[in-house]
Write a protein that holds these residues in place. Structure first.
Motif, PDB file in Angstrom:
ATOM      1  N   HIS A 248     -76.302  98.223 -16.511  1.00 43.12           N
ATOM      2  CA  HIS A 248     -74.814  99.259 -16.688  1.00 43.12           C
ATOM      3  C   HIS A 248     -74.349  99.300 -15.165  1.00 43.12           C
ATOM      4  CE1 HIS A 248     -72.801 102.586 -18.761  1.00 43.12           C
ATOM      5  NE2 HIS A 248     -73.146 102.914 -17.201  1.00 43.12           N
ATOM      6  N   LEU A 249     -75.160  99.315 -14.296  1.00 43.27           N
ATOM      7  CA  LEU A 249     -74.484 100.219 -12.848  1.00 43.27           C
ATOM      8  C   LEU A 249     -74.064  99.474 -12.175  1.00 43.27           C
ATOM      9  CD1 LEU A 249     -77.277 102.293 -11.704  1.00 43.27           C
ATOM     10  CD2 LEU A 249     -75.360 103.886 -12.510  1.00 43.27           C
TER      11      LEU A 249
ATOM     12  N   HIS B   5     -82.834 103.336 -17.071  1.00 44.15           N
ATOM     13  CA  HIS B   5     -82.915 102.591 -17.842  1.00 44.15           C
ATOM     14  C   HIS B   5     -83.437 102.165 -19.608  1.00 44.15           C
ATOM     15  CE1 HIS B   5     -87.387 103.069 -16.997  1.00 44.15           C
ATOM     16  NE2 HIS B   5     -87.350 102.080 -18.203  1.00 44.15           N
ATOM     17  N   LEU B   6     -83.492 103.632 -19.576  1.00 42.22           N
ATOM     18  CA  LEU B   6     -83.477 103.614 -20.892  1.00 42.22           C
ATOM     19  C   LEU B   6     -82.950 104.691 -22.092  1.00 42.22           C
ATOM     20  CD1 LEU B   6     -87.391 105.127 -20.907  1.00 42.22           C
ATOM     21  CD2 LEU B   6     -86.673 103.352 -21.414  1.00 42.22           C
ATOM     22  N   ARG B   7     -81.664 104.881 -21.153  1.00 42.28           N
ATOM     23  CA  ARG B   7     -80.529 105.612 -21.990  1.00 42.28           C
ATOM     24  C   ARG B   7     -79.604 105.095 -21.773  1.00 42.28           C
ATOM     25  NH1 ARG B   7     -79.583 110.458 -25.041  1.00 42.28           N
ATOM     26  NH2 ARG B   7     -77.490 109.785 -24.093  1.00 42.28           N
TER      27      ARG B   7
ATOM     28  N   TRP C   5     -69.725  98.031 -23.120  1.00 44.19           N
ATOM     29  CA  TRP C   5     -69.207  97.151 -22.272  1.00 44.19           C
ATOM     30  C   TRP C   5     -70.290  96.066 -22.741  1.00 44.19           C
ATOM     31  CZ3 TRP C   5     -73.653  95.358 -20.385  1.00 44.19           C
ATOM     32  CH2 TRP C   5     -75.022  96.154 -19.871  1.00 44.19           C
ATOM     33  N   SER C   6     -71.456  95.967 -23.850  1.00 40.20           N
ATOM     34  CA  SER C   6     -72.426  95.619 -23.879  1.00 40.20           C
ATOM     35  C   SER C   6     -71.670  94.485 -25.366  1.00 40.20           C
ATOM     36  CB  SER C   6     -73.559  96.325 -24.249  1.00 40.20           C
ATOM     37  OG  SER C   6     -73.311  96.693 -25.232  1.00 40.20           O
TER      38      SER C   6
ATOM     39  N   PHE D  90     -65.161 104.774 -18.864  1.00 41.34           N
ATOM     40  CA  PHE D  90     -65.104 106.755 -19.161  1.00 41.34           C
ATOM     41  C   PHE D  90     -66.831 106.729 -18.953  1.00 41.34           C
ATOM     42  CE2 PHE D  90     -60.998 106.399 -20.499  1.00 41.34           C
ATOM     43  CZ  PHE D  90     -60.340 107.491 -19.443  1.00 41.34           C
ATOM     44  N   GLU D  91     -67.523 107.448 -17.892  1.00 39.92           N
ATOM     45  CA  GLU D  91     -69.092 107.772 -18.119  1.00 39.92           C
ATOM     46  C   GLU D  91     -69.499 108.835 -16.936  1.00 39.92           C
ATOM     47  OE1 GLU D  91     -72.133 108.561 -18.190  1.00 39.92           O
ATOM     48  OE2 GLU D  91     -72.215 105.929 -18.921  1.00 39.92           O
TER      49      GLU D  91
END
Length: 160
Positions: free
Chosen positions: A82-83, A75-77, A54-55, A64-65
């Motif tokens: 994101h959430l 937060h490093l991945r 989405w970035s 899809f996640e």
């Protein structure tokens, strides 16, 4: 619905979504070589996104996640926010399990998809087959679902 030899087909049914008359699907990954060539502006294409793509994606119809929470919550991945993006996403968000805090989340239909794709069975060294599918990436799961849903045209962008 019946299976081979007229036996009852007990495979779980897939939940279907309104495709708004579309028969073309764009599956978008992260490869910079061609991820920006997706026909985002063409409304005849449904667009599926993955992880934190989405970035850079201006639009998507499904998300899809399919990773474990410890990974996508770290937060490093994943990109910051994101959430929040998953929580606010208007279309279905396919996950390993439905999450109450992500209102449009749905459990990926593993059983229904696997029942419809016997060609995905794993070959064993002795020549036998395992019943679990050999789908080793989110893109593979996206493709399997797309095939089960009967998309006429499936395009891959950002996938090498």
């Amino acid at each position: 619905m019946t299976g081979p030899n007229g036996t009852a087909n007990l495979a779980p049914a897939l939940v279907t979504y309104d495709r708004q008359g579309r028969d073309k699907l764009a599956i978008v990954g992260f490869s910079k070589a061609h991820r920006d060539l997706v026909p985002y502006a063409d409304p005849s294409w449904e667009v599926w996104g993955v992880n934190d793509a989405w970035s850079f994606m201006p639009r998507a119809d499904r998300w899809f996640e399919l990773h474990a929470p410890w990974l996508y919550e770290w937060h490093l991945r994943r990109a910051r926010g994101h959430l929040d993006v998953l929580r606010d996403f208007a279309g279905p968000v396919y996950m390993l399990e439905r999450r109450e805090d992500i209102p449009s989340s749905v459990a990926y239909p593993f059983e229904a998809v696997c029942a419809q794709i016997p060609w995905a069975a794993r070959l064993l060294p002795d020549g036998g087959r395992r019943s679990d599918p050999y789908l080793t990436s989110t893109i593979a799961y996206m493709l399997a679902l797309a095939l089960c849903e009967g998309w006429q045209t499936i395009g891959l962008w950002g996938v090498d």
